[in-house]
Design an enzyme around this catalytic site. Structure first.
Site, PDB file in Angstrom:
ATOM      1  CE  LYS A   1      -1.609 -11.497   6.991  1.00 15.52           C
ATOM      2  NZ  LYS A   1      -2.138 -10.193   6.643  1.00 15.52           N
TER       3      LYS A   1
ATOM      4  N   GLY B   1      -0.868  -1.479   2.754  1.00 20.41           N
ATOM      5  CA  GLY B   1      -1.207  -0.074   2.967  1.00 20.41           C
ATOM      6  C   GLY B   1      -0.982   0.812   1.757  1.00 20.41           C
TER       7      GLY B   1
ATOM      8  CB  ALA C   1      -1.330  -6.762   1.631  1.00 20.70           C
ATOM      9  N   GLY C   2      -2.757  -4.381   0.003  1.00 20.43           N
ATOM     10  CA  GLY C   2      -2.586  -3.499  -1.147  1.00 20.43           C
ATOM     11  C   GLY C   2      -3.872  -3.157  -1.884  1.00 20.43           C
TER      12      GLY C   2
ATOM     13  CG  ASN D   1      -6.640  -2.953   8.354  1.00 17.07           C
ATOM     14  OD1 ASN D   1      -6.118  -3.478   9.309  1.00 17.07           O
ATOM     15  ND2 ASN D   1      -7.326  -1.846   8.525  1.00 17.07           N
ATOM     16  CB  THR D   2      -4.979   0.463   4.385  1.00 16.77           C
ATOM     17  OG1 THR D   2      -4.016  -0.245   5.157  1.00 16.77           O
ATOM     18  CG2 THR D   2      -4.662   1.936   4.429  1.00 16.77           C
TER      19      THR D   2
HETATM   20  C1  LIG Z   1      -4.331  -6.326   8.711  1.00 14.91           C
HETATM   21  C2  LIG Z   1      -3.341  -7.099   8.017  1.00 14.91           C
HETATM   22  O1  LIG Z   1      -3.217  -8.276   8.173  1.00 14.91           O
HETATM   23  C3  LIG Z   1      -2.462  -6.380   7.058  1.00 14.91           C
HETATM   24  O2  LIG Z   1      -1.143  -6.755   7.275  1.00 14.91           O
HETATM   25  C4  LIG Z   1      -2.970  -6.766   5.714  1.00 14.91           C
HETATM   26  O3  LIG Z   1      -2.032  -7.326   4.939  1.00 14.91           O
HETATM   27  C5  LIG Z   1      -3.802  -5.709   5.087  1.00 14.91           C
HETATM   28  O4  LIG Z   1      -3.137  -4.865   4.205  1.00 14.91           O
HETATM   29  P1  LIG Z   1      -3.874  -3.560   3.658  1.00 14.91           P
HETATM   30  O5  LIG Z   1      -3.955  -2.623   4.822  1.00 14.91           O
HETATM   31  O6  LIG Z   1      -3.015  -3.059   2.545  1.00 14.91           O
HETATM   32  O7  LIG Z   1      -5.247  -3.965   3.204  1.00 14.91           O
END
Ligand SMILES: CC(=O)[C@@H](O)[C@H](O)COP(=O)(O)O
Length: 254
Positions: free
Chosen positions: A96, A157, A183-184, A205-206
């Site tokens: 990635k 995040g 992300a987001g 992730n977050t």
């Molecule tokens: C874990 C990872 O690769 C992060 O850089 C990803 O973009 C997730 O983003 P969030 O934490 O906002 O879900």
């Protein structure tokens, strides 16, 4: 089935491994999420120092495809160096590409992302670039030959969800390779929307690691992604400005 290069997956959820309250919660959340792909920052992985804590220590890594990412890179050269380090340590050929252009917003640098992707494709990697939700950038990345595009829903995040659904749907419409919204994502509704817009997968992730109950949230994300995909395949009704009766009265005598 999600097909990225030569790799095939049943789950459409890609999960990040950072920021969990502890490794037991991380393990259970990963387990109930049904994910087959775990991503992690190579820079956080103490590949050459076994004395350092290993953030995958509680997970049976053989059950998952580990997707290294180049988080921390600010230039194409740094991203390429990190990717090569991952490959040298025996990780899979997928990478990635994450080249951050601004450390306040953590938004990706489009120019460096393009450059890094091109170099890594020439080096034989299976390349998944994390990019902004720019429709033309997505097209240029696809034209380069990347194996999937990962447009951001909103800043990493932030939990803001999909800020520009139109762009995501335009990217999906033009793409002939998988589109993974990355992300987001803040809630299961955001993940479901990504899938309803036609994304092939969601990376988050977050939203899970930072939830009050990460294990429950991991399950919710799994179900949301499955529901969103099913809804996309089923084909939603068009939106209309005016009502149409659910039980039409035409042809009824009373
Ligand atoms: C874990 C990872 O690769 C992060 O850089 C990803 O973009 C997730 O983003 P969030 O934490 O906002 O879900």
């Amino acid at each position: 089935m999600l097909k990225i290069g030569n790799h095939e997956f049943s789950s459409r959820l890609l999960l990040g491994t950072g920021k969990f309250p502890d490794f037991d919660v991380q393990k259970e959340a990963v387990n109930v999420s049904g994910t087959e792909i775990l991503t992690f920052a190579v820079r956080r992985m103490n590949i050459f120092d076994p004395e350092q804590p290993n953030f995958l220590e509680k997970l049976d890594a053989s059950k998952y495809t580990l997707l290294p990412n180049t988080a921390g890179a600010k230039t194409a050269e740094e991203a390429v160096r990190i990717a090569k380090l991952a490959k040298a340590s025996g990780l899979c050929d997928m990478i990635k590409v994450e080249v951050i252009g601004d450390f306040k917003t953590l938004l990706p640098d489009p120019v460096e992302t393009l450059r890094a992707s091109e170099i890594l494709l020439n080096e034989g990697f299976t390349v998944l670039p994390y990019a902004s939700d720019d429709v033309l950038l997505a097209k240029k990345l696809e034209d380069l030959g990347v194996h999937a595009i990962m447009p951001g829903a909103s800043p990493i995040g932030s939990g803001l969800g999909i800020i520009n659904p139109l762009n995501i749907s335009l990217i999906v419409e033009q793409a002939t390779i998988p589109v993974i919204v990355d992300a987001g994502i803040g809630s299961p509704a955001d993940a479901a929307l990504a899938m309803e817009l036609g994304a092939d997968g969601v990376l988050l992730n977050t939203a899970v690691s930072g939830a009050e109950d990460p294990v429950k949230m991991a399950k919710a994300m799994k179900l949301a992604i499955e529901a969103g995909r099913l809804g996309y395949e089923a084909g939603r009704i068009p939106k209309r400005r005016y009502a149409t009766a659910s039980s039409p009265l035409e042809g009824m005598s009373v």
